[in-house]
Design an enzyme around this catalytic site. Structure first.
Site: not given
Ligand SMILES: *[C@@H]1O[C@H](CO)[C@@H](O)[C@H](O)[C@H]1NC(C)=O
Ligand SMILES: *[C@@H]1O[C@H](CO)[C@@H](O)[C@H](O)[C@H]1NC(C)=O
Ligand SMILES: *[C@@H]1O[C@H](CO)[C@@H](O)[C@H](O)[C@H]1NC(C)=O
Length: 454
Positions: A108, A54
């Site tokens: 993130h 991510c």
């Protein structure tokens, strides 16, 4: 100018209704809303991410630069602290008169984005309420309406906020007349698979099958394996004594249960996306809004015995990408050309007719605005144009002392795992810890590493 609705979906495989028939996948994915968007979009069917994790993937596509430039290869580093004060995609739109706003999971979260990168947004980033929904009590967790009464699932909160926000920009709304760049980040189908139980009905148990290749390829280098670290946290997995080592498999019943739950989670997110796109239509804003949708990377649901991303297999780095350009892509444009998520930043800037982004110099740490990608808009007129003959992904190992650099061409995936100096960001190509070569013409599932075949 046109508005931008920028949608990210976490861990979304290119396994969606409109892809059916292309791979050995579930034959009947139920994703009517993603499919409807695809039918009026430029569909980038051979799109690859820069890193199958991510934080690094999102940092890369939001800055338009590759991981060795953002210096972010993990979920713990913030590009502004370790690489440079780069102008992000939403920030670029903000600097050009747009109101930029974000909600859900876009960067993130946490320290790796300085708490959702405030410089990117014109207003405070919206985080839905979480309650216990992020905990790894169970990896497979169909919830009842009663369970979510006091605390809705985060993606429902994100869709609600997107709907409220669209209304503010609609005719008669308080922001009427201002262009928006709205980033809406859905968190499912990321583990744990938590979704309203009725989505299981779309996937009858008897129709779920096991992966055909629950093993790593022949001649697979040990360094390439990514342990399914998140799955191992779950309360319904720990009693199975599964360690996640290469060629270790979960019991078949658990594999089937996890695959079904992944599909249900995808359909749940599709439903939330549909609520947002319906509101865009209802407010009469579709014709003036560019919509992009991406998966931040792929995901393995038992293929190669893997449960997660964390590596360079095609299944981990191949991810959906589509861009709807009203007036230009209304009947859908399918492209099989190789593309990368790093291309999305210049693509949206191009589609919105903002001043184009120039290519970065080799050292771009002092350059606020530049990109290492290329606009994909030429594919609207010529979908099979070869903008790129190869695309790149990477994954670090051994505390960033080894870097797996992977190159995909139309036919092959080739990966080298050299020693890596994380201070100077340089590989030592003379010191290889593993090499992989997969021939997709003869082996589309990457079961045979033929690197040693002269
Ligand atoms: C980064 O750039 C922004 C403008 O884009 C500026 O406001 C900020 O002060 C800069 N930060 C640093 C640490 O230079
Ligand atoms: C894993 O299993 C496959 C298929 O049986 C085999 O070809 C491969 O050598 C095994 N690899 C390891 C590392 O055990
Ligand atoms: C897991 O290991 C524990 C402790 O060794 C053992 O009691 C249990 O039966 C094992 N469970 C399975 C499913 O193998």
């Amino acid at each position: 100018g046109k508005n931008v609705l920028f949608i990210t979906i976490d861990d979304l495989r290119p396994e969606l209704g409109f892809y059916t028939g292309e791979r050995s996948i579930h034959p009947d994915m139920h994703t009517p809303n993603i499919d409807a968007l695809a039918s009026r979009s430029l569909q980038l069917r051979n799109n690859y991410v820069q890193q199958a994790l991510c934080g690094p993937s999102r940092t890369s596509f939001l800055t338009g630069r590759r991981p060795d430039t953002t210096r972010v290869h993990s979920n713990s580093l913030y590009f502004r602290e370790v690489a440079g004060n780069f102008t992000t995609l939403p920030q670029y739109f903000k600097n050009h008169g747009y109101h930029s706003l974000g909600m859900g999971k876009v960067f993130h979260p946490g320290s790796s984005s300085g708490d959702d990168d405030p410089l990117s947004w014109s207003q405070e980033f919206y985080k839905p309420e979480f309650c216990s929904w992020l905990e790894y009590e169970q990896c497979v967790w169909p919830v009842t309406a009663k369970e979510t009464e006091d605390c809705p699932l985060p993606d429902v909160g994100t869709a609600d906020e997107a709907i409220r926000s669209l209304q503010r920009f609609a005719p008669g709304g308080e922001m009427d007349g201002t262009n928006f760049f709205m980033a809406v980040g859905f968190m499912k189908p990321h583990l744990p698979f938590i979704f309203p139980e009725e989505f299981l009905d779309l996937y009858p148990e008897e129709e779920i099958s096991l992966p055909t290749n629950p093993f790593v390829p022949s001649e697979y280098p040990e360094v390439a394996w990514g342990n399914p670290q998140l799955l191992l946290r779950c309360g319904d997995v720990t009693p199975l004594n599964f360690t996640g080592a290469a060629n270790e498999t979960l019991p078949e019943w658990k594999q089937l249960e996890l695959r079904r739950a992944y599909y249900a989670s995808v359909s749940f997110v599709d439903h939330q996306l549909g609520r947002v796109l319906d509101e865009l239509d209802r407010l009469g804003m579709r014709d003036n809004t560019l919509v992009s949708l991406l998966g931040d990377h792929g995901f393995k649901i038992g293929e190669h015995g893997g449960w997660g991303k964390f590596c360079n297999f095609d299944l981990s780095v191949h991810a959906p990408l589509m861009v709807s350009v009203p007036g230009d892509t209304d009947h859908g444009v399918i492209s099989n050309s190789l593309t990368e998520l790093v291309d999305l930043y210049p693509t949206l800037v191009d589609a919105a007719d903002l001043p184009p982004i120039t290519l970065c110099p080799e050292d771009s740490s002092d350059v606020d605005v530049c990109t290492e990608g290329a606009s994909l808009i030429p594919l609207v007129a010529d979908p099979e144009a070869e903008l790129k003959s190869k695309v790149f992904s990477q994954y670090p190992r051994e505390r960033d002392t080894v870097m797996g650099y992977s190159m995909r061409t139309r036919r092959y995936r080739y990966t080298e795992w050299p020693s890596f100096d994380a201070v100077t960001m340089t590989p030592d190509w003379n010191e290889l810890h593993g090499v992989e070569l997969y021939d997709h013409e003869n082996d589309p599932d990457e079961n045979q590493n033929v690197w040693n075949d002269s």
